[in-house]
Design a protein around this motif. Structure first.
Motif, mmCIF file in Angstrom:
data_model
loop_
_atom_site.group_PDB
_atom_site.id
_atom_site.type_symbol
_atom_site.label_atom_id
_atom_site.label_comp_id
_atom_site.label_asym_id
_atom_site.label_seq_id
_atom_site.Cartn_x
_atom_site.Cartn_y
_atom_site.Cartn_z
ATOM 1 N N TYR A 86 0.817 -1.218 0.000
ATOM 2 C CA TYR A 86 0.000 0.000 0.000
ATOM 3 C C TYR A 86 0.850 1.268 0.000
ATOM 4 C CZ TYR A 86 -4.493 -2.396 0.618
ATOM 5 O OH TYR A 86 -5.630 -3.135 0.419
ATOM 6 N N SER A 87 2.087 1.187 -0.501
ATOM 7 C CA SER A 87 2.998 2.338 -0.420
ATOM 8 C C SER A 87 2.463 3.573 -1.151
ATOM 9 C CB SER A 87 4.390 1.972 -0.911
ATOM 10 O OG SER A 87 4.316 1.555 -2.250
ATOM 11 N N VAL A 88 1.587 3.398 -2.149
ATOM 12 C CA VAL A 88 0.995 4.584 -2.813
ATOM 13 C C VAL A 88 0.199 5.435 -1.828
ATOM 14 C CG1 VAL A 88 0.811 3.750 -5.195
ATOM 15 C CG2 VAL A 88 -1.053 3.292 -3.594
ATOM 16 N N HIS A 89 -0.231 4.833 -0.724
ATOM 17 C CA HIS A 89 -1.035 5.568 0.261
ATOM 18 C C HIS A 89 -0.205 6.069 1.443
ATOM 19 C CE1 HIS A 89 -4.657 4.542 -1.808
ATOM 20 N NE2 HIS A 89 -4.545 3.251 -1.612
ATOM 21 N N ARG A 125 -1.120 9.197 3.283
ATOM 22 C CA ARG A 125 -2.513 9.361 3.718
ATOM 23 C C ARG A 125 -2.638 9.143 5.226
ATOM 24 N NH1 ARG A 125 -5.526 8.131 -1.125
ATOM 25 N NH2 ARG A 125 -7.461 8.656 -0.025
ATOM 26 N N PRO A 126 -3.598 9.835 5.860
ATOM 27 C CA PRO A 126 -3.737 9.717 7.328
ATOM 28 C C PRO A 126 -4.082 8.301 7.796
ATOM 29 C CG PRO A 126 -5.526 11.037 6.363
ATOM 30 C CD PRO A 126 -4.525 10.826 5.280
ATOM 31 N N PHE A 127 -4.679 7.496 6.928
ATOM 32 C CA PHE A 127 -5.097 6.154 7.343
ATOM 33 C C PHE A 127 -4.023 5.088 7.116
ATOM 34 C CE2 PHE A 127 -6.813 6.843 3.000
ATOM 35 C CZ PHE A 127 -6.233 5.777 2.324
ATOM 36 N N TYR A 128 -2.847 5.489 6.596
ATOM 37 C CA TYR A 128 -1.835 4.499 6.188
ATOM 38 C C TYR A 128 -1.376 3.576 7.323
ATOM 39 C CZ TYR A 128 2.621 2.699 4.354
ATOM 40 O OH TYR A 128 3.669 1.908 3.983
#
Ligand code: CMP
Length: 138
Positions: free
Chosen positions: A50-53, A56-59
């Motif tokens: 999920y490195s594209v995220h 993001r605050p939810f990472y």
């Protein structure tokens, strides 16, 4: 347009014993399983997937959640696979997912949303390669 997509049945789906019903929905919708693996992601592997995220605050929560239990990873085949599969699973947030979609039926929250589906042909190939070698797809 490629005819393959990648999916994961996430820890909530596996933990709730939804593997069978979710795979049945995929088969009924015309998807053929060409690779499949029951496995568990380490936090490092989940973070990489999920490195594209990562901004993001939810990472951080997402990485913890995705490494919290076993998952099922699979490559699926059908005409127009990426687009048709995203229709079948419904919106990321199950509260917004259309009736009868997999997330509407089996997901509880925007994070624990039962399944992942690739958002493009390019990502379907990258994500499939993340889990499977050429010898593991049929
Ligand atoms: P997925 O389609 O696998 O891609 C990114 C994942 O991040 C998503 O499903 C959810 O599991 C998780 N997620 C958690 N919070 C959010 C959010 N606010 N928006 C989008 N995705 C989220």
């Amino acid at each position: 347009m490629s005819n393959r997509t990648f999916t994961m049945l996430k820890p909530d789906a596996v933990g709730n014993n939804y593997i069978g019903p979710i795979l049945a929905k995929m088969n009924e919708a015309g998807f053929r399983i060409v690779a499949m693996k029951y496995t568990r992601l380490t936090p490092e592997r989940a973070g990489e997937f999920y490195s594209v995220h990562k901004e993001r605050p939810f990472y951080k929560d997402l990485v913890n959640y995705m490494s919290s239990g076993p998952i099922v990873a699979a490559i699926l085949e059908k005409d127009n696979a990426v687009e048709d599969f995203r229709k079948l699973i419904g919106a990321t947030d199950p509260a917004k997912a259309e009736k009868g979609t997999i997330r509407n039926l089996f997901a509880k929250s925007i994070e624990a949303n039962a399944v992942h589906g690739s958002d493009s042909d390019e990502n379907a190939a990258i994500e499939g390669n993340f889990f499977f070698s050429a010898f593991e797809r049929f």
